[in-house]
Design an enzyme around this catalytic site. Sequence first.
Site, short mmCIF file in Angstrom:
data_model
loop_
_atom_site.label_atom_id
_atom_site.label_comp_id
_atom_site.label_asym_id
_atom_site.label_seq_id
_atom_site.Cartn_x
_atom_site.Cartn_y
_atom_site.Cartn_z
N ASP A 215 0.87 -1.18 0.00
CA ASP A 215 0.00 0.00 0.00
C ASP A 215 0.91 1.24 0.00
OD1 ASP A 215 -2.19 1.88 0.61
OD2 ASP A 215 -3.34 0.08 1.05
N HIS A 238 2.13 1.94 -3.21
CA HIS A 238 1.20 2.88 -3.83
C HIS A 238 1.73 4.29 -3.84
CE1 HIS A 238 -2.53 0.04 -3.30
NE2 HIS A 238 -1.52 -0.53 -3.91
#
Length: 416
Positions: A215, A238
């Site tokens: 993430d 991310h």
Amino acid sequence: MKFSAIILFLSFFIVINFVLTQSANLDISKFGGKPNADIAKALTSAWAEACASTTAVKIVIPSGTYQMTHVEVKGPCKAPIEIQVDGTIKAPPNPEDVGGEQWLRIGYVDHLTISGEGVFDGQGATAWKQNDCNKKFDCKLLGMNFGFNFINNSIVRNITSKDSKHFHVNVLGCNNFTFDGFKVSAPGDSHNTDGIHIGRSTDVNVLNTDIATGDDCVSMGDGCKKILVQNVNCGPGHGISIGSLGKYKEEESVEDITVKGCTLKETMNGVRIKTWPNTPSTITVTDMKFEDLTMDKVSNPVIIDQEYCPWNQCTKENPSKIKISKVSIKGIKGTSGTKEGLVLACSSGTPCEGVEISDVSLTFNGAPAIATCTNVKPTITGKAPACTAPTTDKKGSAPTTDKKGSAPTTDKKQKQ
Ligand SMILES: *[C@@H]1O[C@H](CO)[C@@H](O)[C@H](O)[C@H]1NC(C)=O
Ligand SMILES: *[C@@H]1O[C@H](CO)[C@@H](O)[C@H](O)[C@H]1NC(C)=O
Ligand SMILES: *[C@@H]1O[C@H](CO)[C@@H](O)[C@H](O)[C@H]1NC(C)=O
């Protein structure tokens, strides 16, 4: 006579001085901490002794492999404490066996150091399979490796956070907190394993840190002030994210965030600011600097998205009321994974102000990447793409699996 008395006095003084300035070492073996066994009790007992000491103390976890269940330790303590970790510490694989939402939770201390080449292995693989946060709005929360809550003047150095079940690190309500030479590692497909999440904190530095995770590498929530992210390598992951912001009334403004000298490799985003439309809060986001960043096949190298709305949880009828101002986007190079290198989708209600773009040279498939701008008139200097209007509604492509905007997680984070 006189001379020997002086020598005697001096050596006495040196010994006393040595005793006073040398921090005492507390090896966890003294408290029953042994390799291959659960050291939760030993670490808790060592902390209790260290915390009561009026002189600096170093708790040592020597090399070796250990097990550990949930540990929660707190201050205020009487003197600085260092925890030197040389061993590898493993969490129970099953989230229910950890015994707390944050595996190692430390709070209310001043002058804490965590150092060493040790590894905190959250053994998250089982938890990632149970994680349904990409499908469900109200999903289960599984153990984070570290929770640092209300800590001042502290540093985390060199240790590794591996395979956390949920966020690797949650920093809440801290002042002057530094990560240096820290390492985060988890597979790219491990859901919600943000590297370092920072909320409501001032003066936090993330330096010389390598983050590979599933993430955001670094995510900054509301109330972040004076944050420096420098010389960080991110990927897989991310990217480095501010927000999401604007979902709740009681949020605090975000200011003075610098992300510089970082490399992002094959990440979903490079740097991103996201706010919800139809916001109850009117906070501001100001003084953002994104400088000297290298992108390597990053899908969205630089993105401001003021219509962040996963799972259609909101209407976009009313624009975001969050004002974004003073954003410097400077010295961004490398390759973009899409043709839009820069996407600045600001709010129609409160357009972005004071956005400066200079020296941006991103390519997509060998051609220069473009910039799309809505509700913003950036000042462009040096070599950089001119603003174009977005052709399609790019916001739809904002990751719908990203769940940091969801009420349960954010609430939980802020209460911790
Ligand atoms: C940390 O600093 C804040 C703000 O200065 C202060 O209110 C708080 O008591 C400090 N906490 C500790 C544990 O020293
Ligand atoms: C910040 O914390 C570090 C580490 O404890 C300390 O050396 C430094 O003096 C602190 N800075 C301020 C401004 O208090
Ligand atoms: C941290 O690691 C770096 C390089 O890996 C090393 O040079 C440095 O001495 C380490 N620092 C500490 C305090 O252990």
